[in-house]
Design an enzyme around this catalytic site. Structure first.
Site, PDB file in Angstrom:
ATOM      1  N   CYS A  73       0.839  -1.204   0.000  1.00 58.41           N
ATOM      2  CA  CYS A  73       0.000   0.000   0.000  1.00 58.41           C
ATOM      3  C   CYS A  73       0.874   1.254   0.000  1.00 58.41           C
ATOM      4  O   CYS A  73       1.552   1.548   0.975  1.00 58.41           O
ATOM      5  CB  CYS A  73      -0.904  -0.063   1.234  1.00 58.41           C
ATOM      6  SG  CYS A  73      -1.606   1.500   1.772  1.00 58.41           S
ATOM      7  N   CYS A  76       0.188   3.929   2.635  1.00 59.20           N
ATOM      8  CA  CYS A  76       0.633   3.470   3.961  1.00 59.20           C
ATOM      9  C   CYS A  76       2.107   3.787   4.162  1.00 59.20           C
ATOM     10  O   CYS A  76       2.514   4.239   5.232  1.00 59.20           O
ATOM     11  CB  CYS A  76       0.433   1.955   4.101  1.00 59.20           C
ATOM     12  SG  CYS A  76      -1.276   1.415   4.016  1.00 59.20           S
TER      13      CYS A  76
END
Ligand SMILES: [Zn+2]
Length: 150
Positions: A73, A76
């Site tokens: 991700c 993230c």
């Protein structure tokens, strides 16, 4: 005030998961674990897994803020340094933890992470606040402080 200063807080050790009792007034004095004698707080977030997540969110008397993330991700990864900065500022008033939802799929499913990153704040074993999406350090600190105060 006096009551608060004399209050005993239970803190779960990030190294051995033992519960240590720390007077609230001494929380800022680099308390150590009564079991493994390592520092209960360092400046960076801790890692939680399926093996110790439940204990940390239910036995800590301070709030636990979990960053649900995954290695694939992009947002993230962008948020990771902000979460590190927030941990350095917020601990020991709260415990900041990371949960890798790729490695810990049960936790990812249980805490409903349809979108990651998601921050979730726990106190007394219950989720008390949730913030989806990547945010900066200042916003994380403001959000946590607002929920501790409330
Ligand atoms: Zn320990």
């Amino acid at each position: 005030m006096e009551f608060f200063m004399n209050k005993i807080l239970h803190i779960v050790c990030p190294h051995c998961d033992a519960v240590t009792r720390v007077p609230a007034a001494r929380l800022g004095e680099h308390p150590k674990c009564g079991n493994c004698h390592r520092h209960l707080f360092e400046s960076h977030p801790i890692e939680l897994t399926g093996a110790n997540f439940r204990k940390h969110v239910s036995r800590n008397d301070i709030p636990v803020v979990a960053d649900f993330w995954a290695p694939w991700c992009g947002p993230c990864k962008m948020m990771a340094p902000a979460f590190e900065q927030a941990a350095a500022r917020l601990q020991p008033r709260g415990r900041l933890a990371k949960v890798n939802t790729e490695a810990e799929q049960m936790l990812g499913a249980q805490y409903g992470n349809r979108s990651i990153p998601t921050l979730a704040m726990f106190h007394g074993g219950r989720e008390i606040a949730r913030q989806p999406g990547a945010t900066g350090a200042a916003d994380i600190i403001r959000w946590v402080n607002g929920n501790i105060a409330g």
